[in-house]
Structures are given as structure tokens and as C-alpha cells.
Write an enzyme that holds these catalytic residues in place. Structure first.
Site, PDB file in Angstrom:
ATOM      1  CG  HIS A 266      -1.982  -1.017   1.205  1.00 43.67           C
ATOM      2  ND1 HIS A 266      -3.246  -0.801   0.714  1.00 43.67           N
ATOM      3  CD2 HIS A 266      -1.954  -2.298   1.621  1.00 43.67           C
ATOM      4  CE1 HIS A 266      -3.961  -1.909   0.843  1.00 43.67           C
ATOM      5  NE2 HIS A 266      -3.191  -2.836   1.382  1.00 43.67           N
TER       6      HIS A 266
ATOM      7  CE  LYS B 169      -6.768  13.636   0.536  1.00 44.88           C
ATOM      8  NZ  LYS B 169      -6.883  12.537  -0.396  1.00 44.88           N
ATOM      9  NE  ARG B 170      -3.310   9.606  10.218  1.00 40.56           N
ATOM     10  CZ  ARG B 170      -3.208   9.051  11.421  1.00 40.56           C
ATOM     11  NH1 ARG B 170      -4.275   8.648  12.063  1.00 40.56           N
ATOM     12  NH2 ARG B 170      -2.030   8.929  12.018  1.00 40.56           N
TER      13      ARG B 170
ATOM     14  CE  LYS C 296      -2.576  10.628   3.360  1.00 39.60           C
ATOM     15  NZ  LYS C 296      -3.212   9.770   2.363  1.00 39.60           N
TER      16      LYS C 296
ATOM     17  CB  THR D 120     -10.249   4.840  -1.028  1.00 35.55           C
ATOM     18  OG1 THR D 120      -9.722   5.141   0.259  1.00 35.55           O
ATOM     19  CG2 THR D 120      -9.606   3.578  -1.559  1.00 35.55           C
TER      20      THR D 120
ATOM     21  CE  LYS E 240     -14.130   5.837   0.925  1.00 33.63           C
ATOM     22  NZ  LYS E 240     -13.284   5.870   2.112  1.00 33.63           N
TER      23      LYS E 240
END
Ligand code: 9GP
Length: 807
Positions: free
Chosen positions: A354, A539-540, A545, A650, A654
């Protein structure tokens, strides 16, 4: 159940029962058969859950009996994380009982939505990886596959996030089990002894068998969580282990008066499943394997047939110890030869990677496993590449250094039949970077891709019921038909040109925005402008990110607004930016980013000159449930990782499934989403993955001052340093990550990022066109159903067939 049945003395309490006192539920609505006067929302939630649970138990029981009778090949998903969220709504939707429950609870005087909100999230995970596991369980059951999950029953889920007045993240425990958990079945009848440490000792009985002896003994107790499929009887199982001391306490120490010592080992045993991410993974892999073996043995087949009946998927490297553990069992307890044992192992396991981020690849201290696989494997490598010492060093499972470490991804790779990444680009990077030597050694056929997916049950039907109803009505299909074959959404394409349909579509988005605004109002006390575009990044918190890029972009926008004339401002699209996400407690830079976001929000939201055009909220304690409200409300969402760093993502799926458009880099699953929905419906920006290494090299060896390279960004950084958002000095460590080295390429991507956001503004002005884009996006999301992904695993990896429980 009648009033007369209440024990004496309680009648008074009943009459002034909690809801009666509120005046919300003055006795029960007509026709009520129960006396619910004492019951508040939480009690009603529990009662409803227990009755749903009864339904689940019946199906679960039948499913397990069916699997036992038919003995199909089974697959097991081993994961340290299962981010399940709430269960009640999901369960009644999958059972097809939502309407009945809503109506019944209404008759009893309750608003069902309020009851649903009483449930605590089961937050046994950090983020995408754990939520993916939960989606796969839902899909496994919905696709009627004999698939079980194995994990740990942590007493505390992921920490609760609080934000201090200064804007700092604070962490508090999440004792999610305090209110009991109606969704699990304690299985005191299913326990295993697990031995920590100790060693293997040959038996002197002439068989060559050995036993594991010494060390600390701990009990693994099973808790079964029922996983209902969508409109099917198939109800699978998630088995979570709780650790317990084998003996209550140490009697010798107790008798000697040393009470602390007496309970020391029982405390340490219980601590294993106390918090998310234990240090010792031996416990659950050993318990899970014993359980899987016992079930296999009940079929009565020889051990060589193990891989014909069992497939084990390793969700990342955390469960990798299952590989040496199965080897140990086969060698020591089953008396299988080394070669045969290795054949069984390598036909049983499958490994999903991952991440390719080096710091996230697990490494373990050597002494733990020193005597098992590594030497054997290196002999094989040496045979193939005689004399290639460099390659031997690179491929060794043991990384030399101090301390020596085991490279878990390598172990997972060599011990598995197949290895996959989670999106096309990521799988390619796995093959060409971290596992390159192994591709050469074992052949490319072992390595492939399964792009992640999400369950449309939770991420559309449950979180966006109005949109789900509109889709069923428009496609003229029963809900489960398209929910189980998401490609059917393509039928919406032709309605993009239908004005009335567009209006309905737009109105639903608007109501979802109001639902979010209501949540913000009631929880944080802020009034959100629902006429604005909703722009979401959830998100985290992680440097790769790039939430930092987003917040610096917001500041840039703010500074521009401040310079505008009244006439110019009139042309501006109002925008509300939402952030949510947790930072790892020890991740200083990520926590600083949160602090910056909170303090920028404080300044911007209070500025009378701009606040109608730009506002910003950091919503604390991000969770699955919060995502269920945020996602349907978004107009755009941001997935802006440095190219090549986000394995898949992911939440991007969504958002798009709910008709939100995507602003993103050419990374992870963003790429495949764009391939499906069309690039004209995605706002891409930034450098591409192949350029990243070179840019990083330039940053180190030929640095260009940021003022020269990206003046707009330099200005933003200076404003932050200068104290526009409070103590400028506090943010220096964060800003310096950009000024020096800029590993995540913010200065390289900033201008194109701002240009992409300008395009978003432009596009949003034509609302009709925007809604068309939104409809087309949803319509083309069929590929991203986790049903497609789980079927890929079942067919191409596990060789698993569905085992439908007869109705
Ligand atoms: O970072 C990845 C994320 O991109 C992916 O969507 C998710 C599920 O595959 O896994 C994340 N990886 C981890 O959490 C740790 O390796």
C-alpha cells in the site's frame, strides 16, 4: 412490555422518563405496543440494534453452517486495521429493512436519524488502509464469497482529536467499547494459547516433531463481528482477537507479598490489544493461523491440500509474521519437509503493498526471526546470480546496519504467490522501485495490480439517500440491482441533458450542503454560507498529501481578495474550504499544519472585507461518520499528493461517486478516475511522477531561491512568517521544509495549482454545465466499486468461488 409489568416503584420514574422530561416524547404515539417512557435516544438505539442483531445472527449462523457443509475454498483477509464506522444504518440497509425501522421507530416516538447518530464509530484503523479492509468485507459478503476478516479487538480505537485554543491538536483516548458493542459476539468458546518469545525444542519421540516452549503465555479470545451482504442471506465474519492473561496473576509473587509483580504479566498480556497498533504482531497472526488450520483440518484433507482450501491475503506488511509462523507449524508440528512447507506457504499467501514511501516500509529487529527464512532464500538468489554480491545485499531480507533489521516487504513478497499494488501507477512503481530485483528474480507474472474500490452501499446509498433514490427512480431499477452492479450508473449519462433531472440533482447537492452546514452550526457554532462552493480536503495529515499546499493556496486567495475593488469582488465565486484529518501524535510538522489551518481560519472568517467570499473550517476528530456528511456535500475535493507518493487514495472515489469534482495531481487512482470520467471533468495540475526525482535533485544541488522560482508562494510564506496569522515564528519549521529542500515539491507545483483552482472558479460560474459534469462523473464511477476489486482478488488471486446461502 405493558405498563402493568413494570416493577412497583418505577412507575413514577417512567412517568417522568427522560424523553418525557424533554417534552420530546410525551408518552408514546398511538398504536405503540411498548412502553418506552424510560427510554432516551441512546436506549432506543440499543434496543433497535439488538433487534437488528437478531436478524443478523440468524443469517450469520446459516452462512457459517452453509460454508461448513459445502467446504468451499475460503479466503482470509488479515489486517491490523478495520475502520468499520457505524453499523446500524449499514446493516438495515443491507437487510432491506430501513423503511420498516424508520416507520416503527417513528411510531414509538423517535426520529430514526437521531438514533443512528447515537452509535459510536468503530474506529479500529488510521485511514484509507483500514477503511479499504472494511469496504472489502462488505463486498465479500455482498458478492457471496466465503471471505473472513481477521484482526484485533482494540480496547481503544484511534485517538479522539481535540483542538486547543491555540490551534494545536490534542489527543484523547477513544474508549469505544464503554457503551457495549451490540455488533459483536464474544466467543469465549474460541480461544487459543499464544506463546511469546521462547524457543522450539525437538521432541525425543523419534518423530522429528518439535514444540515451542518457554516464554510468556497469553490467551487470544475471539469476538465475531457479523458482516451482512447487500440483499443476500450471506453474512460473513470478522474475527477480532482480544488478548487475556492465561493465568489471573502470579501466585508465587502474590504469596510473597509482591502484589505489583503478581499482576505485572497479566497486565502486559491485556495490553497487547489495548491500543491501535500493538508492538508485537506475533499474537494475532499466531491466533489467526491456529484458527484457520483448525477449520481446515475439520475438512479432513491432507495438509498438502491447504492452498486448495485456504487463501490468505496480507493487508500490507503488518501480518507478514504469518509466513514464518505457518512455516514453523508445518515443519515442527506437521512434519512437512522444508521444500514442501515452502511450496504450501507460497501458494497460500498473497501480499498487497500500500505504499512505496521508504519511511512507511516496515522493518523489524532481526533476532525475532533470524533462524527461519532468510538464509534459505539467499541461497536461491546466489544460485541464480553467482558472485553478484551487490544484488545479494540489496535483496537480503536482513538489512545490515545497527541494529540489523528484517525488511518485511521483502519477506511478504518472497512468501507470497502474488503481489499487487493498489492502483496502476502504484503497481508499476512497486515493480520498478522497491521490488525491482524481485521482479527480475521471480518473473513479472507474480506482480500485478488491483485498483482499490469503495462500497457503494455505504458511500452512496447510506451517506446520500436522496441521490440513491433519484438514481433508482431514473434508472428504473431496484436499488440492489445497481448497487451490486455499479456499471449500471452509466445509464445516467443520457439524463445529463435533461433539465428537470439536472435540477433535481442540483437540489440534492444543495440539501447535502445544508445538512453539513447544520452539523457545523450545531457542533462548532459557525454559520456556513451554503451558497458558496464547498471545497473539501479530508484525509490523514501528511507532508506528502500536501494539506500545506492547500492552506497556502487559501492564503494566496485571501491576499488577492484583500487587494480587489468592490467591482472585482462582485465577480468572485464565494468559496468555503473544509479540512479534516488527524496527524500522528508524534508527527510535528503535520501538527503544525493543523495549527496553521486553524489560525488562518480564525483570521479569514473574522475579516468583514472577505468573509462572505472566503471562509475556512477545520472540523475536528475526522471519522467515517463525519466523512459520510462531508462527502455528499462537496462541489470539489482535493487529492493533491506529490506525484508518485499516494498509492491510490480512496476518498477521491467517494467524492466522485457523489458527484463532486476532483482537483488533483496525476497520482494514484486520480489517473484512473480521469480515464473513466474524462479529463475534461477533472482539474489536474502539477508535475508528473517521472519528473519528481530530478526536481528533488535540483533542489539539493542547484537550489533556486523561492522568491525567484515562485514569487506568489514566497509572498504567502512571508506573510505567515510576518505574523499575519499569529505568532509567525511558530510556523518557521513548517515553512522551512518548503524553503529548504522542498522534498514534496510545493514550490514546483504552486503556480499550476493556483491555475487549476482558477479553472474551477471559471467552470463553476456556469452552474448548468457544472451539474452536467457532476452527473457524468457519478455515471462513470462503476469501475471503483469494491465489488469489482474483490471479484478481481477472488478470480485472479485466490481462486475463490461464490457460495450463496439459499434463501
Ligand atoms: O497511502 C495509501 C493510500 O493511498 C491507499 O488508498 C490506502 C489503501 O490502499 O493505503 C494507504 N497506505 C497506508 O495506509 C500504509 O501503507
Amino acid at each position: 412490555s405493558g405498563k402493568e409489568k413494570w416493577p412497583r416503584g418505577e412507575e413514577e420514574v417512567w412517568k417522568s422518563g427522560l424523553r418525557g422530561v424533554d417534552g420530546v416524547n410525551e408518552y408514546q404515539a398511538e398504536g405503540s405496543v411498548l412502553n418506552w417512557g424510560l427510554v432516551d435516544d441512546f436506549g432506543a438505539y440499543q434496543a433497535a440494534s439488538l433487534s437488528v442483531r437478531d436478524n443478523l445472527i440468524v443469517n450469520w449462523n446459516e452462512t457459517q453452517l452453509h460454508y461448513t457443509k459445502k467446504s468451499p475454498k475460503r479466503a482470509y483477509y488479515l489486517s491490523l486495521e478495520f475502520l468499520m464506522g457505524r453499523t446500524l444504518d449499514n446493516a438495515i440497509l443491507n437487510l432491506g429493512l430501513k423503511d420498516q425501522y424508520t416507520e416503527s421507530m417513528q411510531k414509538l416516538g423517535f426520529n430514526f436519524e437521531d438514533l443512528l447518530a447515537q452509535e459510536r464509530d468503530a474506529a479500529l484503523g488510521n485511514g484509507g488502509l483500514g477503511r479499504l479492509a472494511a469496504c472489502y468485507l462488505d463486498s465479500g459478503a455482498s458478492q457471496e464469497l466465503p471471505l473472513w476478516g481477521y484482526g484485533l479487538r482494540y480496547k481503544y480505537g484511534i485517538f479522539q482529536q481535540l483542538i486547543s485554543p491555540e490551534g494545536n491538536q490534542l489527543e484523547a483516548p477513544d474508549p469505544w467499547l464503554d457503551n457495549q458493542n451490540p455488533w459483536e459476539l464474544p466467543r469465549l468458546d474460541v480461544t487459543y494459547e499464544v506463546q511469546f518469545y521462547g524457543h522450539s525444542e525437538r521432541l525425543n519421540d523419534g518423530t522429528g516433531r518439535a514444540v515451542w516452549t518457554g516464554g510468556q503465555e497469553v490467551l487470544a479470545v475471539a469476538y465475531d463481528v457479523m458482516i451482512p451482504g447487500c440483499y443476500t442471506k450471506n453474512t460473513n465474519n470478522l474475527r477480532l482477537w482480544e488478548s487475556k492473561p492465561k493465568r489471573g496473576f502470579d501466585l508465587n509473587s502474590f504469596n510473597a507479598g509482591d502484589y505489583e509483580r503478581a499482576i505485572e504479566s497479566s497486565n502486559s498480556a491485556a495490553a497487547i490489544t489495548s491500543v491501535l497498533y500493538p508492538n508485537d504482531h506475533t499474537f494475532w497472526t499466531a491466533a489467526s493461523l491456529s484458527d484457520i488450520l483448525r477449520r481446515f483440518k475439520n475438512i479432513g484433507k491432507p495438509i498438502s491440500a491447504f492452498p486448495d482450501y485456504v487463501a490468505i491475503q496480507l493487508n500490507d506488511t503488518h501480518p507478514t509474521l504469518a509466513i514464518p509462523e505457518l512455516m514453523r507449524i508445518l515443519l515442527d508440528e506437521e512434519e512437512v519437509s522444508w521444500d514442501d512447507a515452502w511450496t504450501i506457504v507460497t501458494n497460500t499467501f498473497f501480499y498487497t503493498n500500500h505504499t512505496v514511501l521508504p519511511e512507511a516500509l516496515e522493518k523489524w529487529p532481526v533476532p525475532l526471526m533470524e533462524h527461519l527464512l532468510p538464509r534459505y532464500f539467499l541461497q536461491a538468489v546466489e544460485k541464480k546470480y553467482p558472485g553478484d554480491r551487490e544484488r545479494l545485499g540489496r535483496m537480503s531480507l536482513i538489512e545490515e546496519g545497527f541494529p540489523k533489521q528484517v525488511r518485511m516487504a521483502f519477506l511478504a513478497c518472497i512468501g507470497s504467490r502474488k503481489v499487487n499494488g493498489v492502483a496502476e501507477l502504484h503497481s508499476e512503481l512497486v515493480k520498478t522501485t522497491i521490488l525491482k530485483d524481485f521482479v527480475e528474480f521471480e518473473g513479472a507474472g507474480k506482480f500485478s495490480n488491483v485498483t482499490n474500490g469503495i462500497t457503494p452501499r455505504r458511500w452512496l446509498d447510506q451517506c446520500n439517500p436522496e441521490l440513491s433514490a433519484l438514481i433508482s427512480k431514473t434508472l428504473k431499477l431496484e436499488k440492489p440491482v445497481w448497487l451490486k452492479d455499479l456499471y449500471k450508473l452509466e445509464g445516467l449519462l443520457k439524463f445529463a441533458d435533461d433539465k428537470a433531472f439536472r435540477q433535481e440533482w442540483g437540489a440534492i447537492k444543495q440539501r447535502n450542503k445544508e445538512r453539513l452546514a447544520h452539523l457545523v452550526q450545531t457542533t462548532l457554532g459557525f454559520t456556513v454560507n451554503t451558497n458558496a462552493m464547498f471545497d473539501v480536503q479530508i484525509k490523514r495529515l501528511h507532508e506528502y498529501k500536501r494539506q500545506t499546499l492547500n492552506i497556502l493556496g487559501v492564503i494566496h486567495r485571501y491576499l488577492n481578495l484583500k487587494k480587489m475593488s468592490a467591482a472585482e469582488k462582485k465577480k468572485v465565486n464565494p468559496r468555503v474550504v473544509f479540512f479534516a484529518g488527524k496527524a500522528a501524535p508524534g508527527y510535528y510538522i503535520a501538527k503544525l499544519t493543523i495549527r496553521l489551518i486553524v489560525n488562518v481560519a480564525r483570521v479569514i472568517n473574522a475579516d468583514p472585507e472577505t468573509k462572505d467570499l472566503l471562509s475556512l473550517y477545520f472540523l475536528p476528530d475526522y471519522s467515517v461518520s463525519l466523512a459520510e456528511v462531508l462527502i455528499p456535500a462537496s462541489d470539489i475535493s482535493q487529492h493533491i499528493s506529490t506525484a508518485g507518493t499516494e498509492a491510490s487514495g480512496t476518498s477521491n472515489m467517494k467524492f466522485c461517486l457523489n458527484g463532486g469534482l476532483l482537483v488533483g495531481t496525476v497520482d494514484g487512482a486520480n489517473i484512473e478516475i480521469a480515464e473513466e470520467v474524462g479529463e475534461s471533468n477533472v482539474f489536474f495540475f502539477g508535475h508528473l511522477a517521472p519528473a519528481v526525482e530530478d526536481l528533488r535533485y535540483q533542489h539539493v544541488y542547484h537550489p533556486v531561491p523561492i522568491e525567484e522560482k515562485c514569487p506568489a508562494l514566497a509572498n504567502v510564506l512571508n506573510q505567515v512568517s510576518g505574523g499575519l496569522f499569529g505568532d509567525g515564528g511558530a510556523y518557521e519549521p513548517l515553512l522551512n521544509t518548503i524553503r529548504q529542500g522542498d522534498y514534496y515539491l510545493l514550490s514546483d507545483d504552486f503556480d499550476s495549482y493556483m491555475a487549476a483552482l482558477d479553472l474551477v472558479d471559471e467552470a463553476y460560474k456556469d452552474r448548468d454545465e457544472w451539474i452536467k459534469k457532476s452527473i457524468k462523473t457519478t455515471a462513470k464511477m462503476g469501475k471503483f466499486s469494491s465489488d469489482r476489486a474483490i471479484n478481481e482478488y477472488a478470480e485472479s488471486y485466490w481462486n475463490l468461488e461464490s457460495a450463496k446461502v439459499p434463501a
